[in-house]
Design an enzyme around this catalytic site. Sequence first.
Site, short mmCIF file in Angstrom:
data_model
loop_
_atom_site.label_atom_id
_atom_site.label_comp_id
_atom_site.label_asym_id
_atom_site.label_seq_id
_atom_site.Cartn_x
_atom_site.Cartn_y
_atom_site.Cartn_z
N CYS A 154 0.83 -1.20 0.00
CA CYS A 154 0.00 0.00 0.00
C CYS A 154 0.87 1.25 0.00
O CYS A 154 1.35 1.69 1.05
CB CYS A 154 -0.92 -0.02 1.22
SG CYS A 154 -1.98 1.42 1.31
N CYS A 196 -0.50 4.12 2.12
CA CYS A 196 -0.30 3.98 3.57
C CYS A 196 1.16 4.23 3.95
O CYS A 196 1.43 4.85 4.97
CB CYS A 196 -0.68 2.57 4.05
SG CYS A 196 -2.11 1.87 3.26
N ASP A 197 2.09 3.73 3.16
CA ASP A 197 3.49 3.68 3.60
C ASP A 197 4.44 4.57 2.83
O ASP A 197 5.61 4.68 3.20
CB ASP A 197 4.00 2.22 3.52
CG ASP A 197 3.20 1.31 4.44
OD1 ASP A 197 2.73 1.81 5.48
OD2 ASP A 197 3.05 0.12 4.12
#
Length: 319
Positions: free
Chosen positions: A135, A138-139
């Site tokens: 992701c 997200c990261d």
Amino acid sequence: MEEKIFDLIVLGGGPAGLNAALYAKRGGIDVAIVDTSSVGGQPVNYLEIENYLGFPTIQGWELAEKFEQHIDKFNIQKFQNEEIQNVDLTSTIKTVQTLKNKYLAKTIIIATGASPKKLGIRGEDEYIGRGVSYCAVCDGAFYKNKTVVVIGGGNAAVEEGIYLTKFAEKVYIMHRRDELRADKIIQERAFDNEKIEFIFDSVPLEIVGDDKKVNLIQYKNVKTGEIKTLNVDGVFPYIGFSPNTEFFNAQLVQDEFGFIRVDENMRTSEIGVFAAGDVRRTPLRQVITAVADGAVAGMSAVRYLEEVKHLEKEGVIIR
Ligand code: NAP
């Protein structure tokens, strides 16, 4: 106490499941959504969505939020953070067993979506959260001024690669062929981006790191057979998705990849059971197609329940 029997339980609260519930509720039936986490589905993890009609550009989380607000306006019951253990789809009254509860329903719509496929190479599992991520949204921010490699040649790989250039100093996109699968417009954006370098005809072999984080990826050129290494801080596999169907254990007809086969009314091989969105066999997995599937599945469930009621009135016993 007698257990409540819902007219319909929708498994999964992504775009397909939410719209199925909305259509069913507006069709006058008693519906609940059961989801393993909070509702919203995959769009929550998407960057900007540019191909959802009516919204030329919208953030994934924002669209997911609008979906949920719409559902809430119709007071549709949601059971969230319910890990589905198994379901019985073959009885007249279907059962959904979660870790905490048991739910009963006359019909079921499966809209559990799909999850990222793994590369299946050494080091992948070991470094999840320490350099391996599925992701970018997200990261990505953890990779400021770092070097990352994205694996895959589809829309997801190329789009997420472009997104990662916001943070990373260098983004490699490694693809197993010399031609990308991604849409031309997305390809062009990536080719124009100076931070992106493509590594074609290559497959990853192993992710290597120390006790803290990923340091490099070993890969092979499939044309020359040459094995090389690339120093990277992060690896983002984007090689497609597998359907989330473990919990029903071969009770429905599926294709060779595990996607549920349905007819044009989203009916599965089991009576009273429907499937919609990414979990079904479909030529296109997009938010808009998932939403459309949900509408068809929701209406099919309503019609099925009407038919059952009519037959019961006539004295016909359904199984
Ligand atoms: P995808 O289109 O199936 O692409 C997967 C990519 O990974 C392909 O390039 C494939 O190579 C490669 N691949 C598969 N298995 C591999 C393996 N074991 N090792 C190395 N490479 C492997 O999947 P996706 O990009 O996740 O997209 C899924 C769906 O969502 C698609 O319908 C896509 O159009 C849609 N999507 C749309 C958007 C958008 O429209 N903005 C954004 C994201 C996703 P080959 O090409 O050689 O098969």
